[in-house]
Design a protein around this motif. Structure first.
Motif, short mmCIF file in Angstrom:
data_model
loop_
_atom_site.label_atom_id
_atom_site.label_comp_id
_atom_site.label_asym_id
_atom_site.label_seq_id
_atom_site.Cartn_x
_atom_site.Cartn_y
_atom_site.Cartn_z
N GLN A 186 0.87 -1.12 -0.01
CA GLN A 186 0.09 0.10 0.08
C GLN A 186 0.89 1.27 0.10
O GLN A 186 1.24 1.81 0.95
N PRO A 187 1.05 1.68 -1.28
CA PRO A 187 1.62 3.23 -1.24
C PRO A 187 0.93 4.41 -0.69
O PRO A 187 -0.33 4.32 -0.95
N VAL A 188 1.29 5.13 0.18
CA VAL A 188 0.77 6.47 0.57
C VAL A 188 1.64 7.58 0.21
O VAL A 188 2.76 7.90 0.52
N GLU A 189 0.83 8.42 -0.26
CA GLU A 189 1.32 9.71 -1.03
C GLU A 189 1.28 10.73 -0.02
O GLU A 189 0.23 10.80 0.77
N SER A 190 2.09 11.76 0.02
CA SER A 190 1.81 12.97 1.01
C SER A 190 2.81 14.09 0.21
O SER A 190 3.40 13.89 -0.91
N GLY A 191 2.62 15.57 0.53
CA GLY A 191 3.04 16.41 0.07
C GLY A 191 2.43 17.24 -1.13
O GLY A 191 2.86 18.45 -1.60
N GLY A 192 1.10 17.09 -1.41
CA GLY A 192 0.60 17.73 -2.67
C GLY A 192 0.03 18.99 -2.15
O GLY A 192 0.05 19.37 -0.96
N GLY A 193 -0.81 19.79 -2.83
CA GLY A 193 -1.35 20.92 -2.48
C GLY A 193 -1.32 21.76 -3.68
O GLY A 193 -1.45 21.30 -4.87
N SER A 194 -1.57 23.01 -3.34
CA SER A 194 -1.84 24.28 -4.39
C SER A 194 -0.54 25.15 -4.50
O SER A 194 0.15 25.48 -3.41
N VAL A 195 -0.16 25.48 -5.48
CA VAL A 195 1.15 26.13 -5.76
C VAL A 195 0.86 27.16 -7.16
O VAL A 195 0.37 26.69 -7.84
N GLN A 196 1.56 28.25 -6.91
CA GLN A 196 1.35 29.08 -8.14
C GLN A 196 2.44 28.63 -9.30
O GLN A 196 3.42 28.02 -8.94
N SER A 197 2.20 29.04 -10.42
CA SER A 197 2.77 28.72 -11.64
C SER A 197 4.41 29.23 -11.33
O SER A 197 4.45 30.34 -11.10
N GLY A 198 5.42 28.26 -11.62
CA GLY A 198 6.75 28.44 -11.38
C GLY A 198 7.16 28.07 -10.20
O GLY A 198 8.53 28.17 -9.89
N GLY A 199 6.23 27.58 -9.25
CA GLY A 199 6.79 27.15 -7.86
C GLY A 199 7.20 25.72 -7.94
O GLY A 199 7.15 25.08 -9.22
N SER A 200 7.30 25.21 -6.77
CA SER A 200 7.86 23.84 -6.60
C SER A 200 7.20 23.18 -5.27
O SER A 200 6.32 23.66 -4.47
N LEU A 209 6.69 24.43 -11.88
CA LEU A 209 5.33 23.83 -12.11
C LEU A 209 4.67 24.91 -13.15
O LEU A 209 4.70 26.04 -13.00
N THR A 210 3.67 24.29 -14.07
CA THR A 210 2.81 24.94 -14.78
C THR A 210 1.29 24.56 -14.46
O THR A 210 1.26 23.31 -13.88
N PRO A 211 0.26 25.36 -14.97
CA PRO A 211 -0.90 24.71 -14.84
C PRO A 211 -1.19 23.38 -15.57
O PRO A 211 -2.17 22.64 -14.91
N GLU A 212 -0.45 23.10 -16.45
CA GLU A 212 -0.58 21.92 -17.32
C GLU A 212 -0.18 20.64 -16.17
O GLU A 212 -0.59 19.46 -16.35
N ASP A 213 0.37 20.98 -15.35
CA ASP A 213 1.05 19.71 -14.11
C ASP A 213 -0.20 19.57 -13.21
O ASP A 213 -0.07 18.56 -12.46
#
Length: 125
Positions: A3-17, A85-89
């Motif tokens: 069972q993989p468990v992901e973390s660290g997602g969220g919202s960021v502005q374009s160009g961010g990381s 990052l871009t909106p396409e991501d």
């Protein structure tokens, strides 16, 4: 049970990381093929990055040069560092482990992946 468990997602502005993390019970990035996939609304799931047991990474053309897959053997954790990052991501990102992959391989088309539940990444312009 793997069972993989992901973390660290969220919202960021374009160009961010952002950096995604994945801990997979029953799997180890050091001994198993592990990969990151993503699925945007209305699109098919696509492979983003993978790493075989030798530590050799592979990237899709759309993220090459911006994303970096890595692993921490001691922490049994797989990472995906996402820069520029871009909106396409924007997508749901999934961590997956393939315990059947032959050494030195980690194919995105494998039917033997165990999947995490996914984590949302949203990039705003």
């Amino acid at each position: 049970q793997v069972q993989p468990v992901e973390s660290g997602g969220g919202s960021v502005q374009s160009g961010g990381s952002l950096r995604l993390s994945c801990v997979a019970s029953g799997a180890n990035p050091r001994t198993h093929c592990m990969a990151w996939f993503r699925q945007a609304p209305g699109k098919e799931r696509e492979g983003v990055a993978s790493m075989d047991i030798n530590g050799t990474p592979s990237y899709s053309d759309s993220v090459k040069g911006r994303f970096t897959i890595s692993r921490d053997n001691a922490e049994n954790t797989l990472y995906l560092q996402m820069n520029e990052l871009t909106p396409e991501d924007t997508a749901m990102y999934y961590c997956a482990a393939d315990l059947s992959a032959p050494p030195g391989t980690c194919a995105w088309y494998s039917e033997h992946y165990f999947w995490g539940q996914g984590i949302q990444v949203t990039v705003t312009s």
